[in-house]
Design a protein around this motif. Structure first.
Motif, short mmCIF file in Angstrom:
data_model
loop_
_atom_site.label_atom_id
_atom_site.label_comp_id
_atom_site.label_asym_id
_atom_site.label_seq_id
_atom_site.Cartn_x
_atom_site.Cartn_y
_atom_site.Cartn_z
N MET A 160 46.47 43.38 38.10
CA MET A 160 46.29 44.29 37.00
C MET A 160 44.79 44.44 36.74
O MET A 160 44.07 43.46 36.69
CB MET A 160 47.03 43.74 35.77
N ALA A 161 44.37 45.65 36.55
CA ALA A 161 42.95 45.94 36.33
C ALA A 161 42.53 45.47 34.94
O ALA A 161 43.33 45.40 34.01
CB ALA A 161 42.68 47.43 36.48
N ARG A 162 41.26 45.19 34.82
CA ARG A 162 40.71 44.70 33.55
C ARG A 162 40.96 45.68 32.41
O ARG A 162 41.29 45.29 31.29
CB ARG A 162 39.22 44.45 33.74
N GLN A 163 40.79 46.98 32.70
CA GLN A 163 41.00 47.99 31.66
C GLN A 163 42.46 48.01 31.20
O GLN A 163 42.73 48.15 30.02
CB GLN A 163 40.58 49.36 32.16
N GLU A 164 43.39 47.83 32.14
CA GLU A 164 44.81 47.79 31.78
C GLU A 164 45.09 46.64 30.83
O GLU A 164 45.83 46.79 29.85
CB GLU A 164 45.69 47.63 33.02
N VAL A 165 44.54 45.48 31.14
CA VAL A 165 44.73 44.31 30.30
C VAL A 165 44.16 44.57 28.91
O VAL A 165 44.80 44.28 27.90
CB VAL A 165 44.08 43.06 30.94
N THR A 166 42.97 45.14 28.86
CA THR A 166 42.33 45.46 27.58
C THR A 166 43.20 46.43 26.77
O THR A 166 43.38 46.25 25.56
CB THR A 166 40.93 46.07 27.82
N GLU A 167 43.76 47.44 27.44
CA GLU A 167 44.62 48.41 26.76
C GLU A 167 45.89 47.75 26.23
O GLU A 167 46.33 48.04 25.11
CB GLU A 167 44.96 49.56 27.70
N LYS A 168 46.49 46.87 27.03
CA LYS A 168 47.71 46.18 26.58
C LYS A 168 47.44 45.28 25.38
O LYS A 168 48.24 45.22 24.45
CB LYS A 168 48.34 45.39 27.73
N ILE A 169 46.31 44.61 25.41
CA ILE A 169 45.94 43.75 24.28
C ILE A 169 45.71 44.59 23.03
O ILE A 169 46.19 44.25 21.94
CB ILE A 169 44.70 42.89 24.62
N ALA A 170 45.01 45.70 23.18
CA ALA A 170 44.77 46.60 22.04
C ALA A 170 46.08 47.13 21.48
O ALA A 170 46.26 47.19 20.25
CB ALA A 170 43.85 47.75 22.46
N LYS A 171 47.00 47.50 22.35
CA LYS A 171 48.31 48.00 21.90
C LYS A 171 49.07 46.91 21.16
O LYS A 171 49.68 47.16 20.11
CB LYS A 171 49.14 48.52 23.07
N ALA A 172 49.04 45.68 21.68
CA ALA A 172 49.73 44.57 21.02
C ALA A 172 49.16 44.32 19.63
O ALA A 172 49.90 44.14 18.66
CB ALA A 172 49.63 43.31 21.88
#
Length: 121
Positions: free
Chosen positions: A1-13
């Motif tokens: 998983m790309a870093r940006q994807e992880v960042t987006e998932k954390i922001a959504k959570a």
């Protein structure tokens, strides 16, 4: 998983927690998942009549029968039991296939969202 994807998932959570819509993935039932899936992921892509049909399948057939199962505990036999029961109740094969389409799509999105490890449908 790309870093940006992880960042987006954390922001959504964080956003989900802040807005009160977060549900612990280990406790999420099918019923808990189907409503946000239908309104947030499918409404914009479905014709109004198809949306209405999906809502009917969920409210009339899916939630009463299997909505209480936790997503993480789902097994293919739960689906098969649903299909067999609906057939015995007199539903047409085409209606049962449409119920399957709804479930498959909802579980596909749940897989993408990390709520399940596989799509059992």
């Amino acid at each position: 998983m790309a870093r940006q994807e992880v960042t987006e998932k954390i922001a959504k959570a964080f956003n989900d927690v802040a807005t009160g819509v977060y549900v612990d993935p280990t406790k999420t039932t099918l019923k808990d998942w189907l409503n946000p899936w239908l309104w947030e992921y499918k409404k914009q892509t479905l014709r109004p009549s198809t949306f209405k049909d999906y809502l009917c399948y969920i409210e009339r057939h899916i939630n009463p029968a299997i909505g209480h199962y936790k997503l993480k505990d789902w097994r293919p036999e739960h689906l098969q039991a649903l299909y067999n029961t609906k057939y015995q109740e007199g539903l047409s094969i085409s209606t049962i296939k449409q119920i399957h389409v709804v479930l498959h799509s909802a579980l596909d999105q749940a897989l993408k969202n990390g709520l399940v490890n596989r799509n059992v449908s």
